[in-house]
Design a protein around this motif. Structure first.
Motif, short mmCIF file in Angstrom:
data_model
loop_
_atom_site.label_atom_id
_atom_site.label_comp_id
_atom_site.label_asym_id
_atom_site.label_seq_id
_atom_site.Cartn_x
_atom_site.Cartn_y
_atom_site.Cartn_z
N SER A 165 -30.19 -64.56 27.13
CA SER A 165 -30.48 -63.34 27.34
C SER A 165 -30.78 -62.46 25.77
O SER A 165 -30.02 -63.38 24.78
CB SER A 165 -29.46 -62.40 27.81
OG SER A 165 -28.32 -62.27 27.07
N ILE A 166 -31.37 -61.54 25.77
CA ILE A 166 -31.76 -60.71 24.46
C ILE A 166 -31.68 -59.53 24.68
O ILE A 166 -32.24 -58.79 25.69
CB ILE A 166 -33.18 -61.19 23.92
CG1 ILE A 166 -33.01 -62.56 23.31
CG2 ILE A 166 -33.41 -60.04 22.58
CD1 ILE A 166 -34.39 -62.99 22.86
N GLU A 167 -31.03 -58.45 23.96
CA GLU A 167 -30.82 -57.15 23.90
C GLU A 167 -31.44 -56.89 22.44
O GLU A 167 -31.02 -56.96 21.65
CB GLU A 167 -29.42 -56.67 24.56
CG GLU A 167 -29.13 -56.94 26.07
CD GLU A 167 -27.74 -56.06 26.32
OE1 GLU A 167 -27.23 -55.65 25.33
OE2 GLU A 167 -27.52 -56.10 27.56
N VAL A 168 -32.27 -55.63 22.68
CA VAL A 168 -32.56 -54.83 21.61
C VAL A 168 -32.57 -53.50 21.65
O VAL A 168 -33.00 -52.96 22.91
CB VAL A 168 -34.13 -55.46 21.14
CG1 VAL A 168 -34.69 -54.55 19.93
CG2 VAL A 168 -34.14 -56.79 21.02
N ALA A 192 -43.48 -47.76 26.67
CA ALA A 192 -43.88 -48.92 27.01
C ALA A 192 -43.08 -50.18 27.28
O ALA A 192 -41.89 -49.94 26.93
CB ALA A 192 -45.33 -49.08 26.07
N LYS A 193 -43.75 -51.09 27.79
CA LYS A 193 -43.14 -52.35 27.63
C LYS A 193 -43.16 -53.35 26.41
O LYS A 193 -44.17 -52.78 25.82
CB LYS A 193 -43.77 -53.42 28.85
CG LYS A 193 -43.32 -52.92 30.28
CD LYS A 193 -42.13 -53.23 30.40
CE LYS A 193 -41.78 -52.98 32.21
NZ LYS A 193 -40.55 -53.38 32.44
N PHE A 194 -42.35 -54.00 26.29
CA PHE A 194 -42.07 -54.80 25.03
C PHE A 194 -42.10 -56.38 25.21
O PHE A 194 -41.72 -56.88 26.35
CB PHE A 194 -41.28 -54.32 24.11
CG PHE A 194 -41.41 -52.81 23.46
CD1 PHE A 194 -41.59 -52.72 22.46
CD2 PHE A 194 -40.92 -51.90 24.63
CE1 PHE A 194 -42.00 -51.19 21.89
CE2 PHE A 194 -41.05 -50.51 24.10
CZ PHE A 194 -41.61 -50.19 22.74
N PHE A 195 -42.51 -57.13 24.25
CA PHE A 195 -42.46 -58.30 24.43
C PHE A 195 -41.91 -59.13 23.10
O PHE A 195 -41.95 -58.23 22.22
CB PHE A 195 -43.44 -59.23 24.75
CG PHE A 195 -44.88 -59.19 24.11
CD1 PHE A 195 -45.06 -60.09 22.91
CD2 PHE A 195 -45.55 -58.01 24.01
CE1 PHE A 195 -46.11 -59.91 21.85
CE2 PHE A 195 -46.83 -57.91 23.13
CZ PHE A 195 -47.15 -58.97 22.02
N ILE A 196 -41.45 -60.35 23.10
CA ILE A 196 -40.86 -60.87 21.69
C ILE A 196 -41.73 -62.09 21.51
O ILE A 196 -42.10 -63.21 22.18
CB ILE A 196 -39.68 -61.17 21.85
CG1 ILE A 196 -38.73 -60.15 22.10
CG2 ILE A 196 -39.17 -61.97 20.38
CD1 ILE A 196 -37.11 -60.44 22.47
N ASN A 237 -40.11 -57.13 28.88
CA ASN A 237 -38.83 -56.87 28.97
C ASN A 237 -38.36 -56.53 30.59
O ASN A 237 -39.30 -55.66 30.84
CB ASN A 237 -38.27 -55.85 28.32
CG ASN A 237 -39.13 -54.53 28.04
OD1 ASN A 237 -40.20 -54.30 27.77
ND2 ASN A 237 -38.13 -53.56 28.86
N ASP A 238 -37.53 -56.81 31.08
CA ASP A 238 -37.06 -56.46 32.32
C ASP A 238 -36.23 -55.50 32.49
O ASP A 238 -35.57 -55.17 33.77
CB ASP A 238 -37.05 -57.76 33.18
CG ASP A 238 -35.74 -58.66 32.64
OD1 ASP A 238 -35.19 -58.34 31.75
OD2 ASP A 238 -35.69 -59.73 33.06
N SER A 239 -35.39 -54.91 31.64
CA SER A 239 -34.46 -53.86 31.81
C SER A 239 -34.94 -52.84 30.47
O SER A 239 -35.21 -53.19 29.42
CB SER A 239 -32.91 -54.34 31.53
OG SER A 239 -32.75 -54.86 30.37
N GLY A 249 -34.06 -55.31 27.47
CA GLY A 249 -33.20 -56.26 27.66
C GLY A 249 -34.15 -57.30 28.23
O GLY A 249 -35.09 -57.09 28.95
N TRP A 250 -34.08 -58.69 27.86
CA TRP A 250 -34.64 -59.74 28.56
C TRP A 250 -33.64 -60.76 29.13
O TRP A 250 -32.73 -61.36 28.50
CB TRP A 250 -35.42 -60.47 27.48
CG TRP A 250 -36.81 -59.98 26.96
CD1 TRP A 250 -38.02 -60.01 27.26
CD2 TRP A 250 -36.92 -58.86 25.84
NE1 TRP A 250 -38.99 -59.22 26.69
CE2 TRP A 250 -38.16 -58.36 25.72
CE3 TRP A 250 -36.02 -58.28 25.08
CZ2 TRP A 250 -38.56 -57.31 24.82
CZ3 TRP A 250 -36.17 -57.19 24.25
CH2 TRP A 250 -37.63 -56.70 24.21
N SER A 251 -34.10 -61.12 30.40
CA SER A 251 -33.25 -62.08 31.01
C SER A 251 -33.79 -63.42 30.87
O SER A 251 -34.82 -63.58 30.19
CB SER A 251 -33.12 -61.81 32.54
OG SER A 251 -34.43 -61.95 33.06
#
Length: 704
Positions: A585-588, A596-600, A616-618, A630-632
């Protein structure tokens, strides 16, 4: 309604205003326009009520944020200390920046509308330098022929590599089935010459499919050469593997690097440069017993150098030969007006150098003149990337803020290294980057007090008044760079022909100008975490007096990685081992008002190409102005390195970029080191761990 923040009656009239198009769409439109000075304005996706000015210059799209103040006036965002120009409407702002030397890289000359894309395609005329990037194959015929050869012989070359040594795991992107090497191929290919010959041809192919096709981010960039680059990279990796396996000489773990900077004051250099090359003079200097030992790499940065390129390179080569008795090889020589950067290597290292690139950036008079700016060069030394930058920043005691802006412009605009890392500034693209030059930061102290401290050799007291030290402490410039302690007197402004006194009064037609003695000439460096680097010398000469600046030298011991595989060879069972990296998991936390939505994006030299996460799903906003993302596991990609060797992976680094889905603009960068540990069981998933993150921009924290 378009009438926001002073837009007034622009609705339907201003073809350059594109409302809420994405950054990728904007860059695609500008790429199709293809002329320096083409521009458009779009809504900012990160700041409500703000705009983004996109300007095409030298095949790059430069984006400037336009922000409204409390009174609704609009201004292009600048660094602190740079004059801000305010306008009532966007139209007024565009008119104000149609003139040169207003702070942009180029004036706003050619407005780009959304209909220009269809018009260009239908007319087929007026194509600019970027037109047709996705439709036309501009790769030279020789390069296309080499691509065809790679398709036909890659599987045979893998078999050939196995003939030289033990089998290895197949490279990512290569053919699944490896056939028997044809007899004709076995007869014609010499084990000693084939890898070297093919390596040179592969580098030529990479030049055509990589550097020559560099265009702004967007569909054009991803389409052109996207299929060729992974294949070419795998081909180069295989050839490097073959060359390494043949070599009976062990690969170095540690090399010595010399970095020198000198403002030559527009005067011819002396006949002998021996003290500069041998690091003799003042400061931290090497012991006499080791001073004559030649370094592996020499990088010379000069400013106000009136010598011609060839003349200067030959003088440096002759000087190196006289003190080392070795005929050093010139790797790259990059110039911009009177700035020069020349990099030499020992002849035995010539075949360890690859992926060479060089570039320059102008920062003088509105980023249009080359009297100030930077030149840079980069390359791979086996498995370690090295970058070198030589710059000449704005002069004047009162212009520290302008120098900070020069530095930021160089970081953003200097195009070096792997183009897939263009999302990161040049300080993050290399394992080690060395930055030298006449930075022109001064001492904010009365000249008489400075002279008293110099006489008593109280350099630490003077460093408290050093502008560069202060700006670094404020995190405005050279973030996470290092500099060795200065134990030598200020290198500027000396009386020419002597090193006994400083000529701090400069008489001009406008009056007397005070140039207090200062450490204008500096060498700094930045390295990835957990890599080995040690500064072994930092000082200046005291016998080269042709200029009002003294030459500065710095030497380093630098750890380098082996090329793509371990130094001890692969274990008998390692040909079955396939490693991959999975993130749980990743939290930023971002400092942004965007919803907006974000990606890595994940970048690394050990990956065949960059990988992207899902959205990101959270998402939550517990503190105003800060966004927690957050990314699951299901949103995070599985990362598969090109080589599964443990020692190889322990030398690799992973760079992450957090980007907005609607604008593709990066909100922060970071990188990790030693990011994976290998399981001894075949086909076993790899648990990953991350340490030593460095944060930039608006990225506050990251938890894995």
């Amino acid at each position: 309604c378009v009438c926001v923040c002073g837009m007034g009656g622009l609705q339907g009239l201003s073809v350059w205003y594109h409302r809420d198009i994405s950054r990728v769409q904007a860059e695609d439109l500008l790429a199709r326009a293809g002329r320096d000075g083409s521009f458009l304005v779009r809504d900012s996706e990160s700041v409500p009520g703000a705009y983004a000015l996109c300007l095409l210059f030298q095949r790059h799209v430069h984006t400037y944020r336009i922000l409204p103040d409390m009174e609704g006036l609009l201004a292009v965002q600048t660094s602190q200390g740079v004059q801000v120009n305010c306008f009532r409407t966007l139209a007024d702002l565009v008119v104000g920046y149609q003139q040169p030397h207003k702070g942009l890289v180029a004036p706003l000359l050619y407005p780009v509308g959304q209909e220009s894309e269809q018009a260009d395609e239908s007319s087929g005329e007026g194509a600019g330098p970027l037109r047709g990037g996705a439709q036309q194959d501009r790769t030279p015929k020789s390069a296309r022929q080499l691509i065809s050869e790679i398709d036909l012989t890659l599987s045979s070359l893998e078999t050939l590599a196995k003939v030289f040594d033990h089998p290895t795991c197949p490279l990512a992107g290569s053919r699944a089935q490896v056939g028997v090497m044809p007899a004709s191929l076995r007869c014609r290919m010499s084990p000693c010459t084939v890898p070297d010959l093919l390596h040179q041809r592969a580098l030529g192919l990479r030049f055509y499919t990589g550097r020559e096709s560099r265009v702004p981010h967007g569909p054009v960039q991803h389409e052109q050469g996207s299929e060729r680059l992974p294949k070419c990279e795998a081909f180069c990796h295989l050839l490097q593997l073959m060359r390494t396996r043949q070599s009976r000489q062990g690969e170095p773990d540690l090399i010595s690097v010399f970095v020198g900077t000198w403002n030559m004051g527009s005067s011819p250099p002396p006949r002998s440069l021996q003290s500069w090359l041998l690091c003799r003079g003042l400061g931290v200097v090497p012991d006499e017993s080791t001073a004559t030992l030649p370094h592996d790499i020499y990088a010379f940065g000069t400013q106000e150098n009136t010598q011609g390129d060839r003349e200067w390179a030959e003088q440096l080569r002759a000087a190196l030969r006289s003190v080392t008795h070795i005929d050093f090889k010139l790797v790259v020589l990059q110039s911009l007006w009177n700035m020069r950067l020349a990099v030499f290597v020992r002849p035995e290292h010539e075949k360890r150098i690859s992926h060479i690139s060089s570039a320059s950036v102008k920062t003088g008079l509105g980023n249009t003149l080359g009297n100030k700016g930077a030149v840079g060069a980069s390359f791979l030394f086996n498995g370690t990337s090295l970058g070198f930058v030589n710059c000449h920043l704005t002069s004047g005691t009162e212009k520290a803020a302008r120098r900070n802006q020069n530095f930021q412009d160089i970081l953003r605009l200097l195009s070096l290294g792997d183009r897939q890392l263009s999302a990161f500034d040049i300080s993050l693209r290399f394992t080690h980057v060395f930055w030298c030059g006449d930075l022109n930061y001064r001492l904010d102290l009365d000249v008489q007090d400075i002279l008293k401290h110099i006489l008593k050799r109280e350099f630490e007291a003077l460093m408290c008044a050093d502008q560069l030290t202060r700006e670094r402490h404020k995190r405005k410039v050279f973030l996470h760079f290092n500099e060795e302690k200065i134990l030598f007197p200020p290198t500027y402004r000396y009386e020419r022909g002597s090193r006994e006194c400083y000529l701090w009064q400069k008489y001009k037609t406008s009056g007397v100008r005070i140039n207090v003695p200062s450490w204008c000439d500096r060498v700094l460096w930045k390295s990835y975490p957990e890599t080995h680097i040690a500064c072994t010398a930092y000082g200046c000469t005291d016998d080269i007096t042709t200029s009002d600046h003294s030459p500065v030298f710095a030497t380093f011991q630098v750890g380098v990685a082996s090329p793509f595989l371990s130094k001890t060879g692969l274990s008998p069972s390692s040909d079955c081992l396939v490693a991959w990296i999975e993130l749980e998991s990743i939290e930023v936390i971002l400092k942004t008002a965007s919803k907006a939505k974000f990606f890595i994006e994940f970048h690394s030299y050990c990956l065949e190409e960059f990988r992207r996460s899902g959205d990101n799903d959270s998402q939550s906003c517990e503190v105003p102005g800060f966004l927690k993302l957050g990314w699951s596991p299901r949103q995070l990609p599985k990362l598969i390195p090109i080589v599964s060797d443990k020692e190889y992976l322990q030398d690799q680094h992973l760079l992450l970029s957090v980007k907005s889905c609607d604008s593709f603009e990066s909100y922060g960068w970071l990188f990790s080191t030693h990011f994976c540990c290998l399981s001894t069981e075949p086909n076993h998933a790899v648990k990953s761990f991350f340490i030593n993150f460095l944060f930039h921009s608006d990225l506050i924290c990251l938890v894995l």
